[in-house]
Design a protein around this motif. Structure first.
Motif, PDB file in Angstrom:
ATOM      1  N   ASN A  64      69.275  83.896  89.531  1.00 47.21           N
ATOM      2  CA  ASN A  64      69.148  82.461  89.811  1.00 47.21           C
ATOM      3  C   ASN A  64      67.912  81.900  89.103  1.00 47.21           C
ATOM      4  O   ASN A  64      67.948  80.802  88.549  1.00 47.21           O
ATOM      5  N   ARG A  65      66.839  82.690  89.085  1.00 44.85           N
ATOM      6  CA  ARG A  65      65.593  82.255  88.435  1.00 44.85           C
ATOM      7  C   ARG A  65      65.808  82.017  86.939  1.00 44.85           C
ATOM      8  O   ARG A  65      65.367  81.008  86.390  1.00 44.85           O
ATOM      9  N   ASP A  66      66.499  82.967  86.275  1.00 43.11           N
ATOM     10  CA  ASP A  66      66.761  82.816  84.847  1.00 43.11           C
ATOM     11  C   ASP A  66      67.669  81.622  84.575  1.00 43.11           C
ATOM     12  O   ASP A  66      67.454  80.874  83.618  1.00 43.11           O
ATOM     13  N   LEU A  67      68.683  81.438  85.405  1.00 48.58           N
ATOM     14  CA  LEU A  67      69.596  80.309  85.220  1.00 48.58           C
ATOM     15  C   LEU A  67      68.843  78.992  85.341  1.00 48.58           C
ATOM     16  O   LEU A  67      68.999  78.088  84.514  1.00 48.58           O
ATOM     17  N   ARG A  68      68.012  78.891  86.346  1.00 48.57           N
ATOM     18  CA  ARG A  68      67.241  77.643  86.518  1.00 48.57           C
ATOM     19  C   ARG A  68      66.300  77.410  85.325  1.00 48.57           C
ATOM     20  O   ARG A  68      66.128  76.279  84.876  1.00 48.57           O
ATOM     21  N   ALA A  69      65.698  78.478  84.815  1.00 46.85           N
ATOM     22  CA  ALA A  69      64.801  78.339  83.667  1.00 46.85           C
ATOM     23  C   ALA A  69      65.580  77.878  82.433  1.00 46.85           C
ATOM     24  O   ALA A  69      65.111  77.008  81.688  1.00 46.85           O
ATOM     25  N   ILE A  70      66.757  78.442  82.237  1.00 42.25           N
ATOM     26  CA  ILE A  70      67.591  78.034  81.099  1.00 42.25           C
ATOM     27  C   ILE A  70      68.022  76.582  81.256  1.00 42.25           C
ATOM     28  O   ILE A  70      67.987  75.803  80.303  1.00 42.25           O
ATOM     29  N   GLN A  71      68.417  76.214  82.466  1.00 38.68           N
ATOM     30  CA  GLN A  71      68.837  74.825  82.706  1.00 38.68           C
ATOM     31  C   GLN A  71      67.684  73.861  82.474  1.00 38.68           C
ATOM     32  O   GLN A  71      67.878  72.775  81.907  1.00 38.68           O
ATOM     33  N   LEU A  72      66.487  74.244  82.866  1.00 38.07           N
ATOM     34  CA  LEU A  72      65.311  73.389  82.651  1.00 38.07           C
ATOM     35  C   LEU A  72      65.022  73.233  81.163  1.00 38.07           C
ATOM     36  O   LEU A  72      64.787  72.120  80.677  1.00 38.07           O
ATOM     37  N   LYS A  73      65.051  74.354  80.425  1.00 40.87           N
ATOM     38  CA  LYS A  73      64.812  74.285  78.974  1.00 40.87           C
ATOM     39  C   LYS A  73      65.863  73.407  78.296  1.00 40.87           C
ATOM     40  O   LYS A  73      65.557  72.608  77.418  1.00 40.87           O
ATOM     41  N   ALA A  74      67.120  73.576  78.710  1.00 38.74           N
ATOM     42  CA  ALA A  74      68.203  72.779  78.125  1.00 38.74           C
ATOM     43  C   ALA A  74      67.998  71.294  78.434  1.00 38.74           C
ATOM     44  O   ALA A  74      68.186  70.442  77.566  1.00 38.74           O
ATOM     45  N   TYR A  75      67.602  70.994  79.654  1.00 41.84           N
ATOM     46  CA  TYR A  75      67.336  69.607  80.040  1.00 41.84           C
ATOM     47  C   TYR A  75      66.224  69.015  79.167  1.00 41.84           C
ATOM     48  O   TYR A  75      66.337  67.889  78.679  1.00 41.84           O
ATOM     49  N   GLU A  76      65.168  69.809  78.947  1.00 48.40           N
ATOM     50  CA  GLU A  76      64.057  69.348  78.105  1.00 48.40           C
ATOM     51  C   GLU A  76      64.509  69.090  76.670  1.00 48.40           C
ATOM     52  O   GLU A  76      63.988  68.197  76.012  1.00 48.40           O
ATOM     53  N   GLU A  77      65.472  69.877  76.196  1.00 50.49           N
ATOM     54  CA  GLU A  77      66.006  69.713  74.847  1.00 50.49           C
ATOM     55  C   GLU A  77      67.092  68.643  74.779  1.00 50.49           C
ATOM     56  O   GLU A  77      67.509  68.238  73.698  1.00 50.49           O
ATOM     57  N   GLY A  78      67.594  68.229  75.932  1.00 55.46           N
ATOM     58  CA  GLY A  78      68.640  67.211  75.974  1.00 55.46           C
ATOM     59  C   GLY A  78      70.014  67.743  75.602  1.00 55.46           C
ATOM     60  O   GLY A  78      70.828  67.011  75.033  1.00 55.46           O
ATOM     61  N   ILE A  79      70.256  69.022  75.915  1.00 57.18           N
ATOM     62  CA  ILE A  79      71.546  69.644  75.609  1.00 57.18           C
ATOM     63  C   ILE A  79      72.078  70.359  76.846  1.00 57.18           C
ATOM     64  O   ILE A  79      71.301  70.716  77.741  1.00 57.18           O
ATOM     65  N   PRO A  80      73.386  70.588  76.923  1.00 57.06           N
ATOM     66  CA  PRO A  80      73.934  71.362  78.040  1.00 57.06           C
ATOM     67  C   PRO A  80      73.401  72.805  78.002  1.00 57.06           C
ATOM     68  O   PRO A  80      73.170  73.362  76.922  1.00 57.06           O
ATOM     69  N   TYR A  81      73.226  73.409  79.179  1.00 55.92           N
ATOM     70  CA  TYR A  81      72.658  74.746  79.202  1.00 55.92           C
ATOM     71  C   TYR A  81      73.574  75.775  78.558  1.00 55.92           C
ATOM     72  O   TYR A  81      73.104  76.750  77.969  1.00 55.92           O
ATOM     73  N   GLN A  82      74.892  75.549  78.616  1.00 58.47           N
ATOM     74  CA  GLN A  82      75.814  76.481  77.957  1.00 58.47           C
ATOM     75  C   GLN A  82      75.598  76.470  76.446  1.00 58.47           C
ATOM     76  O   GLN A  82      75.686  77.502  75.782  1.00 58.47           O
TER      77      GLN A  82
END
Length: 96
Positions: free
Chosen positions: A54-72
């Motif tokens: 869950n921690r890694d998923l949230r970190a990936i989602q946060l990075k994706a949000y910062e980049e303005g792209i979907p986490y997938q």
């Protein structure tokens, strides 16, 4: 283009290209092959399922949000960069 540092051969090629002395040898069949290969390269036609913390998923989602792209998209990009050899480990040289 005066600031370019070209070899003698490169300069000759550039002159020939600018003078219109070069012609493409690309055939229609080869062009179709190249277009098909390019489309296959970017097509995302396979799915995978993975389990991550869950921690890694949230970190990936946060990075994706910062980049303005979907986490997938970010995950797919990371995988692509890793297998193509362009993903660099920035910590490798920090310990030297």
């Amino acid at each position: 283009m005066k600031n370019l540092k070209l070899s003698k051969e490169e300069a000759q090629l550039l002159e020939a290209a600018e003078a219109g002395e070069l012609a493409s040898i690309l055939t229609e069949n080869r062009k179709k092959e190249l277009v098909a290969a390019a489309k296959d390269t970017v097509r995302k036609d396979k799915r995978i399922n993975i389990r991550i913390s869950n921690r890694d998923l949230r970190a990936i989602q946060l990075k994706a949000y910062e980049e303005g792209i979907p986490y997938q998209t970010l995950v797919s990009s990371i995988i692509h960069k890793y297998i193509s050899g362009s993903l660099k480990d920035i910590l490798v040289n920090k310990n030297k």
